[in-house]
Design a protein around this motif. Structure first.
Motif, short mmCIF file in Angstrom:
data_model
loop_
_atom_site.label_atom_id
_atom_site.label_comp_id
_atom_site.label_asym_id
_atom_site.label_seq_id
_atom_site.Cartn_x
_atom_site.Cartn_y
_atom_site.Cartn_z
N GLN A 185 0.82 -1.23 0.11
CA GLN A 185 0.10 0.08 0.04
C GLN A 185 0.99 1.13 -0.08
O GLN A 185 0.49 2.35 -0.64
CB GLN A 185 -0.95 0.19 1.33
N ALA A 186 2.00 1.06 0.84
CA ALA A 186 3.02 2.52 0.68
C ALA A 186 3.24 2.60 -0.57
O ALA A 186 3.52 3.82 -0.88
CB ALA A 186 4.16 2.09 1.77
N VAL A 187 3.67 1.66 -1.53
CA VAL A 187 4.32 1.75 -2.89
C VAL A 187 3.29 2.28 -3.57
O VAL A 187 3.55 3.41 -4.29
CB VAL A 187 4.71 0.34 -3.28
N TRP A 188 1.92 1.80 -3.57
CA TRP A 188 0.95 2.58 -4.56
C TRP A 188 0.71 3.95 -3.92
O TRP A 188 0.45 4.87 -4.97
CB TRP A 188 -0.42 1.65 -4.42
N SER A 189 0.78 4.31 -2.83
CA SER A 189 0.40 5.66 -2.16
C SER A 189 1.59 6.54 -2.71
O SER A 189 1.18 7.80 -3.08
CB SER A 189 0.63 5.69 -0.71
N LEU A 190 2.95 6.05 -2.72
CA LEU A 190 3.89 6.94 -3.43
C LEU A 190 3.75 7.51 -4.86
O LEU A 190 3.94 8.42 -5.05
CB LEU A 190 5.30 5.88 -3.29
N PHE A 191 3.21 6.00 -5.47
CA PHE A 191 3.17 6.53 -7.02
C PHE A 191 2.11 7.53 -7.20
O PHE A 191 1.93 8.41 -8.14
CB PHE A 191 3.13 5.47 -7.54
N SER A 192 0.85 7.33 -6.31
CA SER A 192 -0.32 8.10 -6.58
C SER A 192 -0.27 9.43 -6.25
O SER A 192 -1.03 10.19 -6.83
CB SER A 192 -1.47 7.27 -5.92
N GLU A 193 0.77 9.80 -5.40
CA GLU A 193 0.91 11.22 -4.98
C GLU A 193 2.39 11.76 -5.90
O GLU A 193 2.65 12.84 -5.60
CB GLU A 193 1.41 11.20 -3.58
N GLY A 194 2.62 10.91 -6.74
CA GLY A 194 3.63 11.60 -7.92
C GLY A 194 5.01 11.62 -7.47
O GLY A 194 5.76 12.43 -7.77
N ILE A 195 5.26 10.61 -6.48
CA ILE A 195 6.62 10.24 -6.18
C ILE A 195 7.40 9.27 -6.74
O ILE A 195 6.95 8.27 -6.80
CB ILE A 195 6.44 10.43 -4.51
#
Length: 457
Positions: A234-244
């Motif tokens: 979930q942390a991985v998907w959150s990073l990408f979804s926030e443009g990081i």
């Protein structure tokens, strides 16, 4: 031509110290980092492109097989002998011919170590992005032949993205120059790209022109410990979804963590997963950027996040990941190391599937790797018995079936070599394999280069 005459002719091409024929010397070149082949007739160390050409012309005349080799750090048998012939070891062609900060390039011979190039480039505030785990002791020629990746591939890409031009001696013995010095160029077919990742089956790479990038002015490292795989993913998907987009984003499962903990004699928070991130300052400054990423990791479920801003602190964190290859042997004396890739949306399914397959066959397994680009290293650790080997053979087959069913590929970095040969037909269409074999005949019509590798040549 007799074996004795072949050795005599090789001795006329290279200096006496550059030709090995004693069995105890040859044995060292029957292995790579993971696979044993057969004993070669001889090992030859060319010091020039012309010597490589003469050796290949002789191989065509006799004929005999030639097995190109760097430092032998590969994992799939790509450099080991599979039939009677000669190992062509490129480690004495090790000149860094040019580093041009103005053009952003380096020109190096094939035997230059990746780590040596990194060291020299750093003097000009430049770096070569591809960083396989073996970068300190693997050659640039070998990196090109395998299209090596590494932790930085997420942001920067793989070796192919940095090779501008090559000097290659084809299987026929022709010296071929491909590509260019410039960063851009679209004249003609991309012959450079054809040789990258060809695993020594089309030609012997003697010189490489690569692109270099400026070293980022600021960077930092974060490590997060997660109580479950789900929260790490979930942390991985959150990073990408926030443009990081980190420059590196590495993952380790609980079995990997336990091995690393024992190997490093360290104590980690009780965790089922770990993420290591390397970040570069972007606009808002590194400090604010690290704070933002830290908050995302904690919000996703990380129970502890550590930060490193100095080189020494960063290396302490990276030791957890880079020591895994050795640490894994705590679970068994034989390693079967696969480097599958799946779409990022399927990573959780692939990792859980690998765990289930290992449990089914009663085999130890570690899953770790480059989670940002879906490249997971699945290491089955077994004993030396035939029963154990039979079980792991079935496990690997099921892992590959799972990988392909998820829309993935059998190898992201290690190549096909010998170990993946039986499975190539599962991924590639017969029409594609036939076309590749026709390409092979153009460059190596007598089939002397690296036989029985990559595509059942």
């Amino acid at each position: 031509m007799s074996f004795e005459k072949v050795i005599k002719k090789l001795g006329r091409i290279v200096d006496p110290g550059d030709l090995l024929i004693n069995e105890e010397d040859l044995l060292c070149y029957a292995y790579d980092a993971n696979v044993r082949g057969i004993l070669p007739w001889a090992v030859v160390f060319p010091r020039s492109t012309e010597q490589v050409r003469e050796i290949l012309l002789l191989a065509n005349e006799v004929p005999f097989f030639v097995f190109p080799r760097g430092t032998g750090t590969g994992m799939t048998g790509g450099s080991v002998p599979t039939a009677g012939g000669v190992v062509l070891c490129m480690t004495k062609m090790k000149a860094i011919k040019e580093i041009s900060p103005e053009d952003g390039i380096a020109i190096v011979e094939a035997g230059v170590l990746n780590g040596e190039l990194q060291q020299e480039a750093k003097k000009h505030n430049l770096f070569f992005p591809p960083d396989p785990s073996s970068y300190l002791y693997s050659t640039i020629g070998g990196n090109v032949a395998e299209n090596a990746g590494g932790a930085r591939a997420l942001r920067y890409g793989v070796t192919r993205d940095y090779v501008l031009g090559l000097e290659v001696v084809t299987g026929k013995g022709d010296i071929l120059r491909t590509g260019r010095r410039t960063w851009k160029g679209v004249v003609g077919y991309d012959l450079t790209g054809l040789f990258v990742g060809s695993e020594g089956t089309l030609g012997v790479i003697t010189e490489v022109t690569v692109k270099l990038l400026p070293i980022p002015p600021e960077w930092g490292t974060l490590v997060g410990f997660f109580p479950s795989l789900s929260e790490a993913f979930q942390a991985v998907w959150s990073l990408f979804s926030e443009g990081i987009m980190p420059s590196s984003l590495e993952f380790m499962d609980q079995f990997s963590l336990k091995c690393a903990e024992k190997f490093l004699q360290a104590e980690f928070p009780p965790s089922e997963a770990l993420l290591i991130l390397e970040l570069e300052g972007i606009g808002i400054g590194l400090g604010e950027f690290l704070k933002r990423v830290r908050e995302i990791l904690l919000r996703s479920g990380a129970q502890e996040v550590e930060e490193a801003l100095s080189f020494e602190e960063s290396q302490r964190i990276w030791r957890i990941r880079r020591g895994l290859s050795q640490a894994a042997y705590a679970l068994g004396p034989v390693k079967v190391n696969e480097d599958i890739v799946v779409p990022r949306s399927k990573i959780a399914e692939a990792v859980r599937g690998a765990h289930q397959i290992a449990e089914k066959y009663g085999i130890n397994v570690l899953c770790f790797g480059h989670i940002g680009d879906g490249n997971i290293h699945v290491n089955f650790m077994i004993g030396p018995s035939e029963e154990e080997r039979a079980k792991v053979h079935k496990a690997v087959g099921e892992l590959f079936d799972l990988t392909l069913s998820l829309g993935g590929t059998l190898s992201g970095e290690h190549g096909v070599g010998i170990t993946k040969l039986p499975y190539v037909v599962k991924e590639l269409a017969q029409e594609a394999i036939t076309l590749m074999r026709e390409i092979k005949k153009v460059f190596d019509p007598r089939g002397i280069l690296n036989p029985h590798k990559a595509l059942l040549f």
